[in-house]
Scaffold this active site. Structure first.
Site, PDB file in Angstrom:
ATOM      1  CE  LYS A   1      -3.590   2.718   0.552  1.00 26.03           C
ATOM      2  NZ  LYS A   1      -4.465   3.072  -0.554  1.00 26.03           N
TER       3      LYS A   1
ATOM      4  CE  LYS B   1      -1.819   7.204   7.021  1.00 31.70           C
ATOM      5  NZ  LYS B   1      -2.887   6.287   7.478  1.00 31.70           N
TER       6      LYS B   1
HETATM    7  P1  NAD Z   1     -11.196   9.121   8.649  1.00 31.25           P
HETATM    8  O1  NAD Z   1     -10.376  10.103   9.408  1.00 31.25           O
HETATM    9  O2  NAD Z   1     -12.412   9.581   7.899  1.00 31.25           O
HETATM   10  O3  NAD Z   1     -11.696   7.956   9.653  1.00 31.25           O
HETATM   11  C1  NAD Z   1     -10.911   7.430  10.703  1.00 31.25           C
HETATM   12  C2  NAD Z   1     -11.853   7.240  11.898  1.00 31.25           C
HETATM   13  O4  NAD Z   1     -11.139   6.573  12.943  1.00 31.25           O
HETATM   14  C3  NAD Z   1     -12.351   8.568  12.487  1.00 31.25           C
HETATM   15  O5  NAD Z   1     -13.759   8.570  12.497  1.00 31.25           O
HETATM   16  C4  NAD Z   1     -11.760   8.581  13.901  1.00 31.25           C
HETATM   17  O6  NAD Z   1     -12.608   9.197  14.846  1.00 31.25           O
HETATM   18  C5  NAD Z   1     -11.595   7.108  14.173  1.00 31.25           C
HETATM   19  N1  NAD Z   1     -10.613   6.788  15.209  1.00 31.25           N
HETATM   20  C6  NAD Z   1      -9.379   7.328  15.381  1.00 31.25           C
HETATM   21  N2  NAD Z   1      -8.757   6.725  16.407  1.00 31.25           N
HETATM   22  C7  NAD Z   1      -9.619   5.789  16.892  1.00 31.25           C
HETATM   23  C8  NAD Z   1      -9.538   4.811  17.931  1.00 31.25           C
HETATM   24  N3  NAD Z   1      -8.436   4.701  18.685  1.00 31.25           N
HETATM   25  N4  NAD Z   1     -10.600   4.020  18.131  1.00 31.25           N
HETATM   26  C9  NAD Z   1     -11.719   4.120  17.367  1.00 31.25           C
HETATM   27  N5  NAD Z   1     -11.856   5.016  16.361  1.00 31.25           N
HETATM   28  C10 NAD Z   1     -10.804   5.827  16.124  1.00 31.25           C
HETATM   29  O7  NAD Z   1     -10.193   8.358   7.690  1.00 31.25           O
HETATM   30  P2  NAD Z   1     -10.545   7.496   6.382  1.00 31.25           P
HETATM   31  O8  NAD Z   1     -10.447   8.372   5.186  1.00 31.25           O
HETATM   32  O9  NAD Z   1     -11.785   6.698   6.646  1.00 31.25           O
HETATM   33  O10 NAD Z   1      -9.283   6.518   6.366  1.00 31.25           O
HETATM   34  C11 NAD Z   1      -9.145   5.435   7.252  1.00 31.25           C
HETATM   35  C12 NAD Z   1      -7.894   4.641   6.898  1.00 31.25           C
HETATM   36  O11 NAD Z   1      -8.030   4.147   5.553  1.00 31.25           O
HETATM   37  C13 NAD Z   1      -6.604   5.492   6.909  1.00 31.25           C
HETATM   38  O12 NAD Z   1      -5.548   4.701   7.383  1.00 31.25           O
HETATM   39  C14 NAD Z   1      -6.422   5.870   5.455  1.00 31.25           C
HETATM   40  O13 NAD Z   1      -5.059   6.130   5.148  1.00 31.25           O
HETATM   41  C15 NAD Z   1      -6.938   4.637   4.766  1.00 31.25           C
HETATM   42  N6  NAD Z   1      -7.463   4.860   3.398  1.00 31.25           N
HETATM   43  C16 NAD Z   1      -8.293   5.914   3.124  1.00 31.25           C
HETATM   44  C17 NAD Z   1      -8.779   6.075   1.826  1.00 31.25           C
HETATM   45  C18 NAD Z   1      -9.684   7.222   1.454  1.00 31.25           C
HETATM   46  O14 NAD Z   1      -9.869   7.457   0.240  1.00 31.25           O
HETATM   47  N7  NAD Z   1     -10.257   7.954   2.405  1.00 31.25           N
HETATM   48  C19 NAD Z   1      -8.432   5.159   0.824  1.00 31.25           C
HETATM   49  C20 NAD Z   1      -7.624   4.089   1.148  1.00 31.25           C
HETATM   50  C21 NAD Z   1      -7.140   3.944   2.439  1.00 31.25           C
END
Ligand code: NAD
Length: 296
Positions: free
Chosen positions: A172, A241
């Site tokens: 990734k 990140k």
């Molecule tokens: P986001 O910030 O929308 O969601 C993350 C959620 O995790 C938040 O709601 C936050 O409150 C929660 N959180 C943080 N710490 C926590 C804990 N200790 N316990 C419970 N909940 C907790 O982020 P996202 O865009 O949904 O991305 C999530 C992951 O997926 C990241 O690692 C990101 O790099 C990866 N990702 C995102 C995308 C995208 O297009 N958004 C695509 C591929 C991968």
């Protein structure tokens, strides 16, 4: 009645995956630290737990979708986490983009406790999560993957078992380093063509029919950049990140990659003109429109 699937982290990706699982017939029990996201989960029909331990104790398979490795660490090895609360034989599947060494250490601790952890980062964004068409890169044991497969297949159209624990997270970071580099390079090249007098849509069509194309030119440019939509659901902060983690991984291996280092300087250095909450495609939009991301 079938047991629920757990989902910890109900953000852009986690909630969309949870909704897809529900649509495909799975019950989902979720948790997020943020009460607004818990409320959004309840509105979407999830059973919302009081903490991660409640999810792990009641679900033999739980997906994580968390912002960074520290959050993953806290829900896996914290006092109310996977190692402390899960039933023997349970599996945690980390779909977050995280750090391979942290993943390997947590997977070892899980195996020692009679549990399993897979790294399963995803590509395809909230749209792919909502449609169940994500691409998933797996690191971990084949038998845990076989047990998780019916659930993972509900959210992912393409699943590649890359290798042992951590290999999915390595893949990734490699993928996102390429996307980050392609956004900069494609925007600069497109600006050149437009400044030289070519109409942008025709230029894009030419490149996309030729060897300079990439997912960035074929998907990001038409869907989010040239359209002006900038609503991919993936932020500047998350891409910064990922670029930082890819470069860190390279340096831990004794590598000194010149292109990745420059990509990192440009992504991290643009923070004053492109805040972390902005859509990650904004960096290409700024180059295309202004020829600058504020570092001149
Ligand atoms: P986001 O910030 O929308 O969601 C993350 C959620 O995790 C938040 O709601 C936050 O409150 C929660 N959180 C943080 N710490 C926590 C804990 N200790 N316990 C419970 N909940 C907790 O982020 P996202 O865009 O949904 O991305 C999530 C992951 O997926 C990241 O690692 C990101 O790099 C990866 N990702 C995102 C995308 C995208 O297009 N958004 C695509 C591929 C991968």
């Amino acid at each position: 009645m079938a047991q629920s699937i757990g989902m910890i982290g109900l953000g852009n990706m986690g909630l969309a995956m949870a909704q897809t699982l529900r649509r495909k017939g799975f019950a989902v029990r979720g948790f997020d630290l943020d009460k607004l996201r818990r409320a959004a989960g309840a509105d979407a029909g999830l059973s919302v737990a009081a903490g991660p331990g409640d999810v792990f104790a009641s679900c033999p398979l739980t997906l994580l979708s968390l912002p960074h490795a520290n959050a993953v660490r806290s829900v896996v090895e914290g006092a109310d986490g996977f190692l402390a609360r899960a039933q023997p034989g349970s599996i945690v599947v980390d779909t977050s983009t995280s750090e391979p060494p942290v993943t390997r250490a947590l997977a070892r601790a899980a195996a020692a406790a009679g549990l399993a952890m897979l790294d399963a980062p995803v590509s395809g964004g909230p749209r792919g999560a909502a449609e169940g068409t994500l691409a998933m890169m797996i690191g971990g044991e084949a038998d845990a993957l076989a047990r998780a497969q019916p659930v993972l297949s509900a959210v992912a159209a393409k699943i590649v078992h890359v290798g042992a624990s951590g290999a999915g997270h390595v893949a990734k970071l490699v993928n996102n380093l390429l996307v980050a580099a392609n956004l900069l390079a494609t925007a600069e090249a497109m600006r050149l063509g437009v400044r030289a007098g070519v109409e942008p849509h025709r230029l894009l069509e030419a490149v996309n029919g030729a060897s300079g194309r990439s997912a960035v030119s074929e998907v990001n440019f038409p869907r989010w950049i040239v359209s002006g939509a900038f609503d991919s659901g993936f932020t500047m902060a998350l891409m910064r990140k990922d670029v930082g983690l890819a470069l860190k991984l390279a340096r831990e291996l004794g590598e000194n990659p010149k292109v990745a280092a420059l990509v990192d300087v440009l992504w991290q250095g643009s923070v004053d003109s492109l805040p972390g909450t902005d859509d990650f495609n904004r960096i290409a939009g700024a180059i295309l429109d202004r020829g600058s991301i504020g570092l001149d």
